[in-house]
Design an enzyme around this catalytic site. Structure first.
Site, PDB file in Angstrom:
ATOM      1  N   ARG A 157     -89.048  45.551  -5.461  1.00  0.00           N
ATOM      2  CA  ARG A 157     -87.826  44.951  -4.916  1.00  0.00           C
ATOM      3  C   ARG A 157     -87.667  45.348  -3.452  1.00  0.00           C
ATOM      4  NH1 ARG A 157     -82.660  46.565  -8.559  1.00  0.00           N
ATOM      5  NH2 ARG A 157     -82.971  48.608  -7.604  1.00  0.00           N
ATOM      6  N   ARG A 195     -90.713  58.383 -15.399  1.00  0.00           N
ATOM      7  CA  ARG A 195     -91.294  57.507 -14.373  1.00  0.00           C
ATOM      8  C   ARG A 195     -90.401  57.629 -13.157  1.00  0.00           C
ATOM      9  NH1 ARG A 195     -95.630  54.632 -14.530  1.00  0.00           N
ATOM     10  NH2 ARG A 195     -95.210  53.271 -12.770  1.00  0.00           N
ATOM     11  N   TYR A 244     -81.629  57.602 -20.010  1.00  0.00           N
ATOM     12  CA  TYR A 244     -81.162  56.754 -18.918  1.00  0.00           C
ATOM     13  C   TYR A 244     -79.729  56.354 -19.239  1.00  0.00           C
ATOM     14  CZ  TYR A 244     -80.031  53.263 -15.634  1.00  0.00           C
ATOM     15  OH  TYR A 244     -79.360  52.599 -14.637  1.00  0.00           O
ATOM     16  N   ARG A 254     -79.218  31.958 -19.895  1.00  0.00           N
ATOM     17  CA  ARG A 254     -77.892  31.331 -19.795  1.00  0.00           C
ATOM     18  C   ARG A 254     -78.026  29.849 -19.505  1.00  0.00           C
ATOM     19  NH1 ARG A 254     -75.162  35.404 -15.636  1.00  0.00           N
ATOM     20  NH2 ARG A 254     -74.960  37.153 -17.069  1.00  0.00           N
ATOM     21  N   ARG A 258     -84.718  41.727 -26.115  1.00  0.00           N
ATOM     22  CA  ARG A 258     -84.029  40.463 -25.892  1.00  0.00           C
ATOM     23  C   ARG A 258     -84.267  40.034 -24.456  1.00  0.00           C
ATOM     24  NH1 ARG A 258     -78.631  39.608 -26.020  1.00  0.00           N
ATOM     25  NH2 ARG A 258     -78.452  41.205 -24.436  1.00  0.00           N
ATOM     26  N   ASP A 298     -76.242  54.460 -17.503  1.00  0.00           N
ATOM     27  CA  ASP A 298     -75.556  53.880 -16.359  1.00  0.00           C
ATOM     28  C   ASP A 298     -74.415  54.806 -15.973  1.00  0.00           C
ATOM     29  OD1 ASP A 298     -76.958  51.593 -15.629  1.00  0.00           O
ATOM     30  OD2 ASP A 298     -76.092  50.407 -17.251  1.00  0.00           O
ATOM     31  N   GLU A 322     -89.058  49.190  -2.847  1.00  0.00           N
ATOM     32  CA  GLU A 322     -89.167  50.089  -4.009  1.00  0.00           C
ATOM     33  C   GLU A 322     -90.536  49.954  -4.666  1.00  0.00           C
ATOM     34  OE1 GLU A 322     -85.955  49.509  -6.758  1.00  0.00           O
ATOM     35  OE2 GLU A 322     -84.438  50.063  -5.270  1.00  0.00           O
TER      36      GLU A 322
HETATM   37  P1  FAD Z   1     -77.485  63.236 -11.188  1.00  0.00           P
HETATM   38  O1  FAD Z   1     -76.841  62.244 -10.303  1.00  0.00           O
HETATM   39  O2  FAD Z   1     -78.971  63.300 -11.199  1.00  0.00           O
HETATM   40  O3  FAD Z   1     -76.909  64.675 -10.799  1.00  0.00           O
HETATM   41  C1  FAD Z   1     -77.488  65.872 -11.235  1.00  0.00           C
HETATM   42  C2  FAD Z   1     -77.393  66.862 -10.081  1.00  0.00           C
HETATM   43  O4  FAD Z   1     -77.823  68.149 -10.547  1.00  0.00           O
HETATM   44  C3  FAD Z   1     -78.273  66.510  -8.891  1.00  0.00           C
HETATM   45  O5  FAD Z   1     -77.501  66.444  -7.720  1.00  0.00           O
HETATM   46  C4  FAD Z   1     -79.272  67.645  -8.837  1.00  0.00           C
HETATM   47  O6  FAD Z   1     -79.642  67.988  -7.497  1.00  0.00           O
HETATM   48  C5  FAD Z   1     -78.497  68.785  -9.488  1.00  0.00           C
HETATM   49  N1  FAD Z   1     -79.353  69.834 -10.037  1.00  0.00           N
HETATM   50  C6  FAD Z   1     -80.383  69.669 -10.910  1.00  0.00           C
HETATM   51  N2  FAD Z   1     -80.951  70.876 -11.167  1.00  0.00           N
HETATM   52  C7  FAD Z   1     -80.261  71.795 -10.455  1.00  0.00           C
HETATM   53  C8  FAD Z   1     -80.391  73.208 -10.282  1.00  0.00           C
HETATM   54  N3  FAD Z   1     -81.360  73.895 -10.886  1.00  0.00           N
HETATM   55  N4  FAD Z   1     -79.510  73.850  -9.482  1.00  0.00           N
HETATM   56  C9  FAD Z   1     -78.547  73.153  -8.828  1.00  0.00           C
HETATM   57  N5  FAD Z   1     -78.385  71.820  -8.945  1.00  0.00           N
HETATM   58  C10 FAD Z   1     -79.236  71.139  -9.734  1.00  0.00           C
HETATM   59  N6  FAD Z   1     -76.325  53.310 -12.900  1.00  0.00           N
HETATM   60  C11 FAD Z   1     -75.479  52.251 -12.795  1.00  0.00           C
HETATM   61  O7  FAD Z   1     -74.423  52.234 -13.456  1.00  0.00           O
HETATM   62  N7  FAD Z   1     -75.771  51.206 -11.967  1.00  0.00           N
HETATM   63  C12 FAD Z   1     -76.897  51.171 -11.211  1.00  0.00           C
HETATM   64  O8  FAD Z   1     -77.120  50.204 -10.458  1.00  0.00           O
HETATM   65  C13 FAD Z   1     -77.812  52.268 -11.299  1.00  0.00           C
HETATM   66  N8  FAD Z   1     -78.945  52.278 -10.573  1.00  0.00           N
HETATM   67  C14 FAD Z   1     -79.822  53.321 -10.720  1.00  0.00           C
HETATM   68  C15 FAD Z   1     -81.022  53.284  -9.991  1.00  0.00           C
HETATM   69  C16 FAD Z   1     -81.950  54.300 -10.140  1.00  0.00           C
HETATM   70  C17 FAD Z   1     -83.242  54.271  -9.370  1.00  0.00           C
HETATM   71  C18 FAD Z   1     -81.687  55.358 -11.047  1.00  0.00           C
HETATM   72  C19 FAD Z   1     -82.698  56.445 -11.274  1.00  0.00           C
HETATM   73  C20 FAD Z   1     -80.493  55.409 -11.750  1.00  0.00           C
HETATM   74  C21 FAD Z   1     -79.543  54.384 -11.592  1.00  0.00           C
HETATM   75  N9  FAD Z   1     -78.330  54.420 -12.276  1.00  0.00           N
HETATM   76  C22 FAD Z   1     -77.469  53.351 -12.170  1.00  0.00           C
HETATM   77  C23 FAD Z   1     -77.932  55.570 -13.105  1.00  0.00           C
HETATM   78  C24 FAD Z   1     -77.121  56.624 -12.323  1.00  0.00           C
HETATM   79  O9  FAD Z   1     -77.871  57.119 -11.240  1.00  0.00           O
HETATM   80  C25 FAD Z   1     -76.742  57.789 -13.254  1.00  0.00           C
HETATM   81  O10 FAD Z   1     -76.019  57.320 -14.356  1.00  0.00           O
HETATM   82  C26 FAD Z   1     -75.896  58.890 -12.604  1.00  0.00           C
HETATM   83  O11 FAD Z   1     -76.130  59.068 -11.262  1.00  0.00           O
HETATM   84  C27 FAD Z   1     -76.161  60.187 -13.339  1.00  0.00           C
HETATM   85  O12 FAD Z   1     -75.309  61.217 -12.923  1.00  0.00           O
HETATM   86  P2  FAD Z   1     -75.640  62.702 -13.373  1.00  0.00           P
HETATM   87  O13 FAD Z   1     -74.548  63.575 -12.866  1.00  0.00           O
HETATM   88  O14 FAD Z   1     -75.930  62.733 -14.828  1.00  0.00           O
HETATM   89  O15 FAD Z   1     -77.049  63.055 -12.693  1.00  0.00           O
END
Ligand code: FAD
Length: 375
Positions: free
Chosen positions: A287, A256, A360, A183, A179, A362, A312
């Site tokens: 960006r 990616r 992915y 707007r 989609r 949020d 970026e």
């Molecule tokens: P993570 O934040 O990746 O945490 C996982 C942690 O585990 C990390 O700190 C890592 O170091 C640790 N870890 C991994 N393996 C090990 C190991 N072997 N031993 C010890 N520690 C380990 N969401 C939004 O809602 N709005 C946004 O604008 C947005 N922008 C984004 C932009 C980008 C570029 C990206 C990639 C994502 C974006 N997101 C956004 C999504 C958001 O980042 C995630 O939803 C969220 O941060 C995920 O949290 P998490 O705890 O699952 O993972």
């Protein structure tokens, strides 16, 4: 008789999933140890403070949700500011508002009413549909033209998407774009969610408060000490990459990634907006983020004399790089299903977060999942 282990939970990863889970477990009286291989908590929402500006080190993060339970939860931890995402696109020196709305169309076609705008849009869509001669679109280019016509596609979609995927749009599958919302109002608010904002003081405040009073070990990679760590807790919450947990038994999942070029500039206001997209293929980055605009509004922008920007670049991923966006193609979907089935056989480990689910998400979805995980 089995001796009770030192911790109820070992939580691997201090990102949002790990932090919210730890917060709930701690409240429920469970003894937790949270570890992270990085030198900081917060996972990908971590910000580095540079001259009073919170710089989103792993990419710009804007909190938005329609989930009232999640919104109330995060607001019970920290207040949120009034940031509203309203990106600008630049194409060959022309500015356009995003998402596609009446401001965008005024800049593109000088149309001033919804009716005249719709007429232009429909005529361009008709040309694209006529060119298909009844076929369904074969690739992303045909799909985008059928949805929004030639001008929007060429000015705002083509170059940006080709930079994002590293391939021409006519070689990308049509399903990537399902989609393209348009707007017919003068509304530059990118998200249609009910709530959005940035935590006052930045994301670190949110995560620090979630982890307050919880034992935390940084620079601690689970796999460096796996045998020992597996013995110290009754259960493990694992938020790292799922393929790594199973020692890449079926092969590596692919991603990616994005690389960032950060610059500190000696002017107070570089681009006047947090997010500016470059939709022209000739500009190599997708960006530029100017971080201060997430938390400083109006004259406040000038209270800090310098600024920090990040360019970026969408980049091919290889092992060792940050795994940002899962690739939902056939190979990776099949591989993930195998790991997932191994994970379901493992009652002592809770797999959660974006890396263990290979999705992915949020932030609001990750928080929702952590709020609903069984403790
Ligand atoms: P993570 O934040 O990746 O945490 C996982 C942690 O585990 C990390 O700190 C890592 O170091 C640790 N870890 C991994 N393996 C090990 C190991 N072997 N031993 C010890 N520690 C380990 N969401 C939004 O809602 N709005 C946004 O604008 C947005 N922008 C984004 C932009 C980008 C570029 C990206 C990639 C994502 C974006 N997101 C956004 C999504 C958001 O980042 C995630 O939803 C969220 O941060 C995920 O949290 P998490 O705890 O699952 O993972």
């Amino acid at each position: 008789m089995n001796q009770k282990k030192k911790y109820d939970y070992l939580i691997v990863g201090a990102g949002l999933f790990g932090a919210v889970f730890a917060y709930r477990a701690n409240k429920a009286g469970k003894k937790c140890l949270i570890i992270d291989k990085r030198s900081h908590i917060g996972g990908n929402v971590y910000c580095e403070n540079i001259n009073g500006i919170n710089v989103h080190k792993y990419g710009a993060h804007i909190f938005h949700t329609s989930n009232k339970i999640v919104w109330d939860f995060v607001n019970s931890i920290v207040d949120f500011n009034r940031y509203t995402n309203s990106p600008i696109a630049i194409y060959k020196d022309q500015l356009y508002n995003l998402p596609f709305n009446m401001n965008t169309f005024y800049a593109m076609w000088h149309t001033k009413t919804p009716e005249s705008t719709l007429a232009v849009l429909e005529s361009q869509r008709k040309d694209a549909l006529d060119a298909l001669e009844g076929r369904t679109p074969d690739n992303l280019e045909e799909q985008a033209m059928a949805l929004v016509g030639k001008d929007i596609y060429e000015i705002l979609i083509k170059g940006y998407t080709e930079k994002q995927w590293g391939r021409p749009c006519n070689e990308l599958p049509a399903f990537i774009i399902k989609r393209l919302p348009v707007r017919f109002t003068f509304d530059n608010n990118y998200f249609s969610d009910k709530y959005q904002g940035i935590p006052v003081g930045g994301y670190n405040v949110l995560v620090e408060r979630l982890l307050s009073g919880i034992e935390t070990k940084l620079n601690c990679n689970f796999f460096d000490n796996r045998l020992e760590l597996e013995q110290i807790a009754e259960k493990i919450v694992y938020t790292g990459p799922i393929d790594e947990y199973f020692n890449f038994a079926f092969g590596r999942l692919e991603y990616r990634t994005v690389s960032f070029e950060m610059e500190e500039l000696s002017c107070p206001n570089y681009q006047g907006n947090a997010v500016v997209n470059y939709t022209d293929i000739e500009i190599p980055y997708t960006r530029i983020i100017e971080h201060k605009h997430f938390e400083m509004f109006g004259d406040d922008v000038y209270s800090v004399k310098s600024t920090v920007i990040s360019k970026e670049f969408s980049t091919e991923w290889s092992p060792g790089m940050e795994p940002y966006y899962p690739i939902n193609d056939e190979r990776n979907t099949r591989l993930f299903a195998k790991y997932k089935s191994m994970a379901s056989d493992n009652d002592n480990v809770i797999f959660g977060g974006r890396l263990a689910d290979y999705r992915y998400y949020d932030m609001d979805v990750v928080i929702w999942n952590a709020l609903n995980a069984k403790i």
